[in-house]
Every structure is written in structure tokens, then in C-alpha cells.
Design a protein around this motif. Structure first.
Motif, mmCIF file in Angstrom:
data_model
loop_
_atom_site.group_PDB
_atom_site.id
_atom_site.type_symbol
_atom_site.label_atom_id
_atom_site.label_comp_id
_atom_site.label_asym_id
_atom_site.label_seq_id
_atom_site.Cartn_x
_atom_site.Cartn_y
_atom_site.Cartn_z
ATOM 1 N N LEU A 116 1.032 -1.159 0.006
ATOM 2 C CA LEU A 116 -0.021 -0.147 0.175
ATOM 3 C C LEU A 116 0.916 1.408 0.129
ATOM 4 O O LEU A 116 1.665 1.279 0.776
ATOM 5 N N TYR A 117 0.358 2.280 -0.786
ATOM 6 C CA TYR A 117 1.108 3.465 -0.908
ATOM 7 C C TYR A 117 0.049 4.570 -0.757
ATOM 8 O O TYR A 117 -1.128 4.559 -0.635
ATOM 9 N N GLN A 118 0.674 5.985 -0.316
ATOM 10 C CA GLN A 118 -0.466 7.120 -0.413
ATOM 11 C C GLN A 118 -0.148 7.980 -1.439
ATOM 12 O O GLN A 118 1.203 7.979 -1.815
ATOM 13 N N ASP A 119 -1.047 8.599 -1.985
ATOM 14 C CA ASP A 119 -0.818 9.678 -3.034
ATOM 15 C C ASP A 119 -0.207 10.999 -2.327
ATOM 16 O O ASP A 119 0.107 11.217 -0.941
ATOM 17 N N GLU A 120 0.076 11.887 -2.798
ATOM 18 C CA GLU A 120 0.698 13.172 -2.491
ATOM 19 C C GLU A 120 0.002 13.780 -1.455
ATOM 20 O O GLU A 120 0.573 14.384 -0.528
ATOM 21 N N ASP A 121 -1.531 14.018 -1.337
ATOM 22 C CA ASP A 121 -2.309 14.566 -0.351
ATOM 23 C C ASP A 121 -2.390 13.687 0.788
ATOM 24 O O ASP A 121 -3.232 14.154 1.738
ATOM 25 N N LYS A 122 -1.726 12.601 0.871
ATOM 26 C CA LYS A 122 -1.771 11.720 2.015
ATOM 27 C C LYS A 122 -3.187 11.279 2.509
ATOM 28 O O LYS A 122 -3.572 10.782 3.631
ATOM 29 N N LEU A 123 -4.056 11.209 1.534
ATOM 30 C CA LEU A 123 -5.718 10.964 1.801
ATOM 31 C C LEU A 123 -5.938 9.621 1.108
ATOM 32 O O LEU A 123 -6.482 8.566 1.601
ATOM 33 N N LYS A 124 -5.549 9.743 0.044
ATOM 34 C CA LYS A 124 -6.038 8.338 -0.707
ATOM 35 C C LYS A 124 -4.948 7.094 -0.854
ATOM 36 O O LYS A 124 -3.729 7.262 -1.066
ATOM 37 N N VAL A 125 -5.403 5.898 -0.497
ATOM 38 C CA VAL A 125 -4.534 4.783 -0.357
ATOM 39 C C VAL A 125 -4.416 4.023 -1.658
ATOM 40 O O VAL A 125 -5.515 3.493 -2.237
ATOM 41 N N LYS A 126 -3.238 3.841 -2.307
ATOM 42 C CA LYS A 126 -3.211 3.006 -3.253
ATOM 43 C C LYS A 126 -2.439 1.510 -3.162
ATOM 44 O O LYS A 126 -1.610 1.438 -2.244
ATOM 45 N N SER A 127 -2.743 0.672 -3.795
ATOM 46 C CA SER A 127 -2.353 -0.814 -3.566
ATOM 47 C C SER A 127 -1.387 -1.258 -4.963
ATOM 48 O O SER A 127 -1.748 -0.664 -6.045
ATOM 49 N N GLU A 128 -0.410 -2.043 -4.760
ATOM 50 C CA GLU A 128 0.089 -2.749 -5.927
ATOM 51 C C GLU A 128 0.220 -4.217 -5.480
ATOM 52 O O GLU A 128 0.617 -4.520 -4.249
ATOM 53 N N GLN A 129 0.076 -5.100 -6.525
ATOM 54 C CA GLN A 129 -0.019 -6.539 -5.942
ATOM 55 C C GLN A 129 1.475 -6.757 -6.212
ATOM 56 O O GLN A 129 2.302 -6.485 -6.981
ATOM 57 N N ILE A 130 1.900 -7.677 -5.357
ATOM 58 C CA ILE A 130 3.197 -8.362 -5.270
ATOM 59 C C ILE A 130 3.107 -10.200 -5.292
ATOM 60 O O ILE A 130 2.216 -10.489 -4.246
ATOM 61 N N SER A 131 3.442 -10.630 -6.048
ATOM 62 C CA SER A 131 3.656 -12.290 -6.139
ATOM 63 C C SER A 131 4.721 -12.739 -5.611
ATOM 64 O O SER A 131 5.850 -12.291 -6.381
ATOM 65 N N LEU A 132 4.603 -13.732 -4.866
ATOM 66 C CA LEU A 132 6.009 -14.544 -4.331
ATOM 67 C C LEU A 132 5.923 -15.825 -4.671
ATOM 68 O O LEU A 132 4.839 -16.668 -4.447
ATOM 69 N N ILE A 133 7.109 -16.406 -5.472
ATOM 70 C CA ILE A 133 7.022 -17.654 -5.758
ATOM 71 C C ILE A 133 8.367 -18.329 -4.942
ATOM 72 O O ILE A 133 9.493 -17.950 -4.974
ATOM 73 N N ILE A 134 8.013 -19.111 -4.010
ATOM 74 C CA ILE A 134 8.865 -19.579 -2.925
ATOM 75 C C ILE A 134 9.242 -21.294 -3.591
ATOM 76 O O ILE A 134 8.399 -22.122 -3.203
ATOM 77 N N GLY A 135 10.534 -21.456 -3.889
ATOM 78 C CA GLY A 135 10.943 -22.717 -4.314
ATOM 79 C C GLY A 135 11.974 -23.199 -3.314
ATOM 80 O O GLY A 135 12.013 -22.619 -2.279
ATOM 81 N N LYS A 136 12.824 -24.301 -3.662
ATOM 82 C CA LYS A 136 13.401 -25.220 -2.946
ATOM 83 C C LYS A 136 14.557 -24.093 -2.662
ATOM 84 O O LYS A 136 14.960 -24.146 -1.357
ATOM 85 N N ASN A 137 15.229 -23.800 -3.376
ATOM 86 C CA ASN A 137 16.434 -22.681 -3.202
ATOM 87 C C ASN A 137 16.297 -21.338 -3.971
ATOM 88 O O ASN A 137 17.459 -20.872 -4.520
ATOM 89 N N PHE A 138 15.158 -21.077 -4.228
ATOM 90 C CA PHE A 138 14.984 -19.534 -4.999
ATOM 91 C C PHE A 138 13.597 -19.001 -4.644
ATOM 92 O O PHE A 138 12.829 -19.596 -4.110
ATOM 93 N N LEU A 139 13.721 -17.599 -4.760
ATOM 94 C CA LEU A 139 12.529 -16.948 -4.377
ATOM 95 C C LEU A 139 12.449 -15.952 -5.613
ATOM 96 O O LEU A 139 13.271 -15.158 -5.868
ATOM 97 N N ILE A 140 11.073 -15.689 -6.310
ATOM 98 C CA ILE A 140 11.083 -14.964 -7.150
ATOM 99 C C ILE A 140 9.902 -14.055 -6.883
ATOM 100 O O ILE A 140 8.963 -14.611 -6.306
ATOM 101 N N SER A 141 10.134 -12.645 -6.911
ATOM 102 C CA SER A 141 9.275 -11.767 -6.556
ATOM 103 C C SER A 141 8.698 -10.967 -7.935
ATOM 104 O O SER A 141 9.596 -10.400 -8.350
#
Length: 354
Positions: A116-141
């Protein structure tokens, strides 16, 4: 890592922020390599030349691959094929309207979170999706845009501080999730300051814009809660997956995120209660102001009622009215009306109505 391998990687990248060399120290330290890719727009198509086979899943090291930009579907598909990611999961990665969730597969765990982030006037909350893939010896974001809240994690990796290099990709996953949840507290602190300013404005000089701002923040709190609430289910799912990719010793760290999430939700609920009470305060304040205005107008009307009565009597056009012939009749009428007004004002003040 060979020089040829590094050179081949550089040719495929639009942007590399950091390269963390392998560090092997006694006591069970895990070598960890970090790569950052920027998948830009079509004008930045050098990433399309990426030889995906260079992403070697080295069994002796943990690798974190961070990808900014998810709209070059051919690249996402190549990465998915290379790491054995199911096509439906690839669709979830590029469709950013996903609800936060965690899914366990045989070879990897898939987690969706919202930053979550806020815009310049600090009123509106914006979201960004983050996907995580966790493997045996790797992590992809996978991130929608460049820029994130993981700078503290990168600093810890770079400096080799704490447990982050001693553990594997499961602990790194915890560190990333913890950074996301910690960012929620920063946003809540900013919103709390805004609410305090609104409270002062409510008591001093409330306006219709004040009420609109309160409703805007309430709407953002509902959105905030919608993004945070599923994290509790995610943590519960991760600790119950019984997956070999998540070490039992890491479960307690995920419970720490669960506790922080509960704190965030409690803070959101308390803010919503405060905002609801602020609406009541606004309506009460406006009602009190209206009552004060009506009281003043009522006082004025009450004072003029007897004065109008006197003026009405002597305004009648009867032929025989003895007071009309008095030399001082006009002045006496004025004195009577002024005396009535003064007497009523004194009476109102004595009753503390003025």
C-alpha cells in the motif's frame, strides 16, 4: 560465479540495482544471490533477449530474483516454464486484481500480497500487487512497477546482518512479508496525524469540506482493511501447509507477522470508530451552531412582538384616539417601545439566554 555468467546476465538486463556476491561463512550460512530485473515498456525491449536458462537454480545457494513490471507476458511465460510455474498461477501474477492469498504446490508456494502507498495529499491509499514464488532454493518476486518497500531487506542482505543470510528462502519470504506489513504502520501513522488535524478542525471551524474529508478517509480505511484482513488467513495457511519449503523453525517468525497484522487491523478498526464519532461530532457541532442562530433570531423576534403590538395600536386609523392629539404622544410611544426592548434584554440576560 564466473565472469562469462555475469557478462551474459548484464546483456539481458534493463536494470540491475544490486549484485550480492556469495558469502559462505561457517555455522551453516546460506550463500544468497540477488538479481533485479526491470521489465519496462516496449521501448525497453532488451529484456526480451533474456536467455532464461541463465537463471540457474543452483542447489548450493539461495537466489532471490526480483522482477519489476509484469506486462510482458512472453517473459513471464518463459520464467514460468523455466521454474515450473503453473499457467493459472502465471495468469494470477499478471492479473493484479487478486485477493491476497497463499497456495501450496508440490514444488513451490505461491503468495499474493498487497503493498500500500499514499498519494501526495496523504488521503488516498493505493495498492500494488506483489506475487512471491518460493521454491526449494529460489524466491521470485513479481511487482507491478519499479520501486518497493524492500530496501531494508536489501541492506541487511548487503551487509550480512542478522539471520537473513543464515536462513534460506523461507526466512527471506518472512523478511519481505514483514517489510510489507511494517509499511502498513507507516501509512497508519500518517492517517492518524490527518485524523488528529481533522479533530482540531471539527472543534474550531467545521465546514462541509471537513465532512467530505472524513468520509474519504473512512472509505480508504475500508479499502485498507480489505487488503490487510486476508493476511491472517495467509499466515495460518503457511504454518499449516506442512510444506518442506517452509522450515518448522521459521513458523514462529510468520506468527510474528500474524501478530503485527492483528495490530494493524485493530488500529484500522479504532480509526473507523474515531471517524464515525467525528461524523457525529460534526453533525452535533453544526446543529449547535444552528441552534445558536435560531436562538438569536428568536430573541429578536420576541423583542419586537410587544413593540409591534404598540405600533399596531397607534397605527390604527380611528377618528377618536385621545393619544393622537397629545403634543408628546409620538415621543411617549417611542419611550414605551424602547423601555419594553431594554426590559426584555435585561430579562434574557438574567436568565442567561444571551
Amino acid at each position: 560465479m564466473s565472469e562469462n555468467f555475469k557478462t551474459g546476465f548484464l546483456k539481458a538486463l534493463c536494470s540491475i540495482r544490486d549484485y550480492l556476491p556469495e558469502i559462505v561463512i561457517g555455522g551453516g550460512w546460506v550463500p544468497l544471490i540477488y538479481y533485479h530485473y526491470l521489465l519496462g515498456d516496449k521501448s525497453k525491449d532488451s529484456i526480451r533477449t533474456l536467455d532464461i536458462d541463465l537463471m540457474v537454480k543452483d542447489k548450493t545457494s539461495a537466489t532471490w530474483i526480483n522482477i519489476d513490471g509484469i506486462y510482458q507476458l512472453d517473459i513471464i511465460e518463459k520464467i514460468g516454464k523455466h521454474f515450473g510455474i503453473h499457467p493459472l498461477i502465471q495468469e494470477d501474477i499478471v492479473n493484479t486484481g487478486q485477493r491476497p492469498k497463499a497456495e501450496d504446490f508440490d514444488d513451490y508456494v505461491y503468495i499474493v500480497l498487497k503493498v500500500l502507498y499514499q498519494d501526495e495529499d496523504k488521503l488516498k491509499v493505493k495498492s500494488e500487487q506483489i506475487s512471491l514464488i518460493i521454491g526449494k532454493n529460489f524466491l521470485i518476486s513479481f511487482q507491478e512497477v519499479e520501486g518497493d518497500v524492500f530496501s531494508s531487506v536489501r541492506d541487511r542482505l548487503r551487509k550480512g546482518k542478522g539471520r537473513i543470510r543464515k536462513m534460506g528462502c523461507d526466512y527471506l519470504t518472512y523478511a519481505l512479508m514483514d517489510a510489507i506489513v511494517d509499511n502498513y504502520f507507516i501509512i497508519l501513522e500518517t492517517i492518524g496525524e490527518t485524523i488528529e488535524a481533522l479533530e482540531e478542525e471539527l472543534l474550531e471551524n467545521p465546514t462541509p469540506q471537513t465532512l467530505q474529508t472524513i468520509h474519504d478517509i473512512k472509505r480508504e480505511m475500508i479499502f485498507f482493511r480489505k487488503q490487510v484482513w486476508p493476511i491472517r488467513e495467509i499466515i495460518s495457511g503457511i504454518t499449516k501447509f506442512d510444506s518442506p519449503l517452509i522450515n518448522e523453525s521459521i513458523a514462529i517468525y510468520f506468527k510474528d507477522i500474524h501478530d503485527h497484522t492483528i495490530q494493524v487491523i485493530d488500529t484500522i478498526e479504532s480509526f473507523r470508530d474515531v471517524l464515525s464519532s467525528m461524523v457525529d461530532i460534526y453533525l452535533s457541532t453544526i446543529s449547535n451552531k444552528m441552534n445558536e442562530v435560531m436562538k438569536v433570531l428568536t430573541m429578536i423576534a420576541t423583542i419586537f412582538i410587544p413593540i409591534t403590538f404598540v405600533a399596531g395600536i397607534y397605527g390604527m386609523n380611528f377618528k377618536y384616539m385621545p393619544e393622537l392629539e397629545w403634543p408628546w404622544g409620538y415621543g411617549v410611544a417611542w419611550l414605551i417601545m424602547v423601555a419594553i426592548a431594554i426590559s426584555m434584554i435585561c430579562f434574557f440576560k438574567r436568565k442567561s439566554w444571551l
